[in-house]
Design a protein around this motif. Structure first.
Motif, short mmCIF file in Angstrom:
data_model
loop_
_atom_site.label_atom_id
_atom_site.label_comp_id
_atom_site.label_asym_id
_atom_site.label_seq_id
_atom_site.Cartn_x
_atom_site.Cartn_y
_atom_site.Cartn_z
N UNK A 9 1.86 20.28 49.43
CA UNK A 9 1.62 19.06 50.21
C UNK A 9 0.33 19.14 51.01
N UNK A 10 -0.66 19.90 50.48
CA UNK A 10 -1.92 20.04 51.19
C UNK A 10 -2.63 18.73 51.41
N UNK A 103 2.31 26.50 51.66
CA UNK A 103 1.59 27.66 51.13
C UNK A 103 2.28 28.99 51.44
N UNK A 104 3.60 28.96 51.67
CA UNK A 104 4.31 30.19 51.98
C UNK A 104 4.20 30.62 53.42
N UNK A 105 3.63 29.80 54.29
CA UNK A 105 3.52 30.13 55.71
C UNK A 105 4.88 29.95 56.40
N UNK A 151 -6.10 20.07 46.13
CA UNK A 151 -5.45 21.08 45.27
C UNK A 151 -6.37 22.29 45.10
N UNK A 152 -7.64 22.04 44.83
CA UNK A 152 -8.59 23.12 44.61
C UNK A 152 -8.86 23.90 45.89
N UNK A 153 -8.89 23.21 47.02
CA UNK A 153 -9.08 23.91 48.29
C UNK A 153 -7.91 24.86 48.56
N UNK A 154 -6.69 24.37 48.31
CA UNK A 154 -5.51 25.21 48.52
C UNK A 154 -5.56 26.41 47.58
N UNK A 156 -8.14 27.91 46.39
CA UNK A 156 -9.20 28.83 46.82
C UNK A 156 -8.77 29.67 48.03
N UNK A 157 -8.06 29.04 48.95
CA UNK A 157 -7.74 29.73 50.20
C UNK A 157 -6.35 30.37 50.23
N UNK A 158 -5.42 29.84 49.42
CA UNK A 158 -4.06 30.37 49.45
C UNK A 158 -3.54 30.81 48.08
N UNK A 159 -4.39 30.72 47.06
CA UNK A 159 -4.00 31.19 45.75
C UNK A 159 -3.12 30.21 45.00
N UNK A 160 -2.64 30.65 43.84
CA UNK A 160 -1.77 29.81 43.02
C UNK A 160 -2.55 28.82 42.19
N UNK A 161 -1.83 28.07 41.37
CA UNK A 161 -2.43 27.02 40.55
C UNK A 161 -1.81 25.69 40.95
#
Length: 294
Positions: A9-10, A103-105, A151-154, A156-161
Motif C-alpha cells: 500500500x505504498x 513493508x514488514x515494519x 511500486x518501484x520506490x518500494x 528499491x528501498x524495501x526489496x521484493x517485487x
C-alpha cells in the motif's frame, strides 16, 4: 496492471517518515503543492459528485499549487497557480495518521488514505462504484507518462517485487491531461476573494469543513472543458458536503485525536475495527481471499 500490493500500500501511505532517503511528492507538472500530502489522488468531477451524493463529502480535500510572483493570483499573501486569473485546484481524499505496518515494519503512525484498512492494508472501497479511476489504473498513468511508480520506490528501498508488469493498459480512462482536464479533474475557483484565510489553513493542515466544502462545491458545479461554474449546483453540493457525517469522516477525526508522532511506534494504538468498522466502515476480505480469487 499486475502488481503485488500485499503488505505494501505504498501508493496509499505517506511512508516518508520511515523511508531511508528523502522522497519528493509524486506529482505531475512543475508546480509545488501548497499542502504536504503525499500521493494525493485527484478525483474527477463525476467521482466527487458521487462521493457527495453518497454522504462521503467530508473525506474530500483540495490541492492548490504555488506560482512564481506575477504568474498566479495572490491569496493570503501567497501566489497561487491560476487559470485565467482564477485559482486552480483539484480534489482528493484525506489522509489522516493511522497505525499501519507496510513493508514488514512494525505498526507505525503514518498518514494513509481515509479508505485504507490499517490492518489488512486493503482499500475499503475497492471493487465498489466509488473506487476512483486513478486508483484502479495505478500505476498505469505513471508508466504512460514515464514517471517512476511507488511500486518501484518500494522495491528499491524495501526489496521484493511489487511492479510485476510494466506495460500500461490500453484502455486508461482517468488520464486527463491539458485542456481535457479542465473542469473534469482540474477546477477553477470563480471568486478568489472567497478563499481569504483558506490558503493559510491549507498550509498548516487546519482546513475547516467549510474550507473543504467550498472547493468540493465548485468542483461539482464545474463544466468539463470550461472555467464556468453552475452556482446552483455548486451551492447544493457545498451544503450537502457540510451535512456529511460519514464513517470515514468520523474516523479521520478519531485517528487525528489519538495519533502519535508520525513515524513513531503505534503499539498502543486503538484496534482499527473499533475506530472504523464500528463506525460503519466496510470490512476488507484479506489477502487469502484475493489469492483464492487469483
Amino acid at each position: 496492471m499486475r502488481v503485488d500490493c500485499e503488505g505494501c500500500a505504498g501508493c496509499c501511505i505517506d511512508w516518508r517518515p520511515v523511508a531511508p532517503v528523502p522522497l519528493d511528492h509524486e506529482r505531475r507538472g512543475p508546480r509545488a503543492p501548497l499542502d504536504d500530502t503525499y500521493n494525493l489522488v485527484p478525483l474527477t468531477r463525476d467521482e466527487i459528485r458521487d462521493f457527495v451524493e453518497a454522504g462521503l463529502g467530508d473525506v474530500l480535500t483540495p490541492r492548490l499549487w504555488e506560482a512564481s510572483p506575477g504568474e498566479g493570483v495572490e491569496i493570503d499573501g501567497v501566489e497561487v497557480a491560476a487559470i485565467a486569473g482564477k485559482p486552480a485546484f483539484f480534489v482528493g481524499m484525506r489522509k489522516p495518521p493511522k497505525p499501519v505496518a507496510p513493508f514488514g515494519l512494525e505498526r507505525t503512525w503514518l498518514r494513509a488514505c481515509a479508505f485504507l484498512d490499517p490492518e489488512s492494508l486493503q482499500c475499503r472501497i475497492h471493487d465498489t462504484e466509488f473506487y476512483p479511476d486513478e486508483c484502479a489504473e495505478y500505476p498505469g498513468h505513471n508508466l504512460v507518462l514515464g514517471q517512476e511508480t511507488e511500486c518501484e520506490r518500494v522495491e528499491r528501498h524495501h526489496g521484493g517485487e511489487r511492479l510485476l508488469d510494466d506495460a500500461p493498459p490500453d484502455d486508461l480512462h482517468g488520464l486527463l491531461l491539458g485542456p481535457h482536464a479542465l473542469g473534469a479533474k482540474v477546477f477553477v475557483h470563480p471568486e478568489p476573494e472567497r478563499l481569504a484565510g483558506t490558503i493559510e489553513h491549507l498550509k498548516t493542515r487546519d482546513l475547516t469543513p467549510e474550507d473543504r466544502a467550498e472547493f468540493v462545491g465548485v468542483a461539482v458545479g464545474s463544466h468539463p472543458g470550461s472555467t464556468e461554474v453552475d452556482d446552483d449546483r455548486a451551492s447544493r453540493a457545498r451544503a450537502k458536503t457540510l451535512e456529511s457525517e460519514s464513517w470515514a469522516g468520523e474516523a479521520v477525526a478519531a485517528w487525528d485525536a489519538v495519533a502519535g508522532r508520525l513515524g513513531s511506534a503505534a503499539d498502543e494504538a486503538p484496534d482499527p475495527d473499533e475506530v472504523e468498522v464500528a463506525r460503519g466502515a466496510p470490512e476488507t476480505p484479506g489477502w487469502d481471499a484475493v489469492r483464492r480469487d487469483d
